[in-house]
Design an enzyme around this catalytic site. Structure first.
Site, PDB file in Angstrom:
ATOM      1  CG  ASP A  29      12.528  -0.089 109.675  1.00 55.95           C
ATOM      2  OD1 ASP A  29      13.414  -0.485 108.890  1.00 55.95           O
ATOM      3  OD2 ASP A  29      12.384   1.114 109.987  1.00 55.95           O
ATOM      4  CG  HIS A  40      20.088  -1.475 117.459  1.00 59.47           C
ATOM      5  ND1 HIS A  40      19.710  -0.164 117.575  1.00 59.47           N
ATOM      6  CD2 HIS A  40      21.345  -1.532 117.960  1.00 59.47           C
ATOM      7  CE1 HIS A  40      20.691   0.546 118.136  1.00 59.47           C
ATOM      8  NE2 HIS A  40      21.691  -0.270 118.361  1.00 59.47           N
ATOM      9  CB  CYS A  66      16.548 -21.242 118.840  1.00 55.18           C
ATOM     10  SG  CYS A  66      16.486 -22.417 120.200  1.00 55.18           S
ATOM     11  CB  CYS A 118      19.944 -24.701 118.997  1.00 51.24           C
ATOM     12  SG  CYS A 118      18.667 -24.218 117.809  1.00 51.24           S
ATOM     13  CB  CYS A 135      13.539 -23.828 118.536  1.00 48.88           C
ATOM     14  SG  CYS A 135      14.829 -24.470 117.482  1.00 48.88           S
ATOM     15  CB  CYS A 186      16.585 -27.591 119.706  1.00 51.26           C
ATOM     16  SG  CYS A 186      16.515 -25.986 120.528  1.00 51.26           S
ATOM     17  N   GLY A 229      19.039  10.439 109.980  1.00 49.99           N
ATOM     18  CA  GLY A 229      17.994  10.118 110.962  1.00 49.99           C
ATOM     19  C   GLY A 229      18.497   9.464 112.219  1.00 49.99           C
ATOM     20  CB  THR A 230      21.317   8.247 113.672  1.00 48.96           C
ATOM     21  OG1 THR A 230      21.718   7.718 114.928  1.00 48.96           O
ATOM     22  CG2 THR A 230      22.517   8.827 112.957  1.00 48.96           C
TER      23      THR A 230
END
Ligand code: NAD
Ligand code: ZN
Length: 263
Positions: free
Chosen positions: A109, A124, A132, A135, A169, A171, A208-209
């Site tokens: 977040d 995460h 992309c 690439c 993208c 590419c 908080g885990t």
């Protein structure tokens, strides 16, 4: 032991410096982002067997993007409208004071950075970043840009949805959100660096885990192995509580500013 004595003991540990903080969804709860598993959280609103697996999600993404539009808009808007809470600010201040060497977060977040933390490893990913698929080029949106994208996604016609959700993208490849979905592996460099910081830390703050999402949950075991002190802040005991020197029961936004107050 009186609560103030416990706090003082924890402060002694923390102010030895070389602290790593491992944070999870719970630290952002008081910013208005529910943790995924709780009632009213994402997995309560959307079936993870459809939306949470990479196979399901990628095929929906590519072949039935209209079916996941609401899910995407829902989670993005929840995060875009959130602002850091006192727990994020307390950790940013601890970094400024030179005690925190690193924040290792499972959150996507961006709230640690918004609170002013600079040394953040995101295990995460981050929902503001697009990568992309071809690439590998990355682009980080501002809050305003991402909000505008969500607004246009909401009103997009069915055939426009894919190009709004996975734009091209330069590419020619498609850009996807740079977040780790179920079944995908963590960014290796980020995890290795986090691992090294934990291996060398004096104390690990767990905030908080729940300790059930691996491999992030292996880091407290590493800290224990190298003799670092573990301090946990959680409204309820977790899978990691038995490793901790002490678990302070309560909400991160209440506890952290008090705990990290120098006398
Ligand atoms: P989790 O495994 O990190 O568990 C959340 C923990 O926070 C629980 O133990 C809960 O008791 C605790 N908690 C709840 N309120 C709290 C508070 N006020 N203060 C301190 N602790 C509190 O989270 P999950 O929801 O199962 O998510 C799994 C993964 O999904 C996360 O690791 C993350 O990658 C992602 N996620 C990210 C966000 C975000 O970016 N804000 C939100 C939800 C989930
Ligand atoms: Zn590209």
């Amino acid at each position: 032991m009186k609560i103030e004595d416990i706090y003082n003991r924890m402060r002694e540990i923390i102010y030895k410096g070389n602290v790593v903080a491992l944070t999870g969804a719970g630290i952002s709860k008081e910013s208005g982002i529910p943790t995924f598993r709780e009632r009213g959280g994402l997995w309560d609103r959307y079936d993870p067997s459809i939306y949470g697996s990479i196979v399901g999600l990628s095929s929906l993404f590519l072949f039935k993007p209209h079916r996941i539009r609401d899910f995407i808009v829902d989670i993005y808007e929840e995060i875009i409208s959130a602002t850091p809470n006192p727990a994020h600010f307390a950790l940013a201040k601890l970094e400024e004071e030179g005690e925190i060497v690193r924040i290792v977060t499972q959150n996507i977040d961006n709230l640690h950075q918004e609170a002013g933390s600079k040394r953040v490893y995101e295990l995460h990913g981050n929902i503001y970043v697009e990568k992309c698929i071809r690439c590998g080029k990355r682009y980080k949106h501002t809050k305003e840009e991402l909000k505008a994208i969500m607004d246009s996604l909401k009103s997009a016609s069915r055939h426009e949805i894919l190009s709004k959700m996975l734009p091209r993208c330069k590419c020619g490849g498609r850009m996807r959100p740079d977040v780790v979905l179920f079944g995908e592996s963590l960014p290796q460099k980020e995890f290795e660096e986090a691992y090294n910081e934990v291996r060398n830390c004096k104390s690990l703050l767990l905030v908080g885990t729940s300790g059930v999402v691996y491999p992030a949950a292996s880091l407290p075991y590493l800290a224990k192995e190298v003799g670092a002190a573990i301090i946990e802040i959680s409204p309820e005991p977790t899978a990691l509580s038995s490793l901790a020197e002490h678990t302070i029961i309560g909400k991160a936004g209440n506890i952290l500013p008090k705990l990290l107050r120098r006398k």
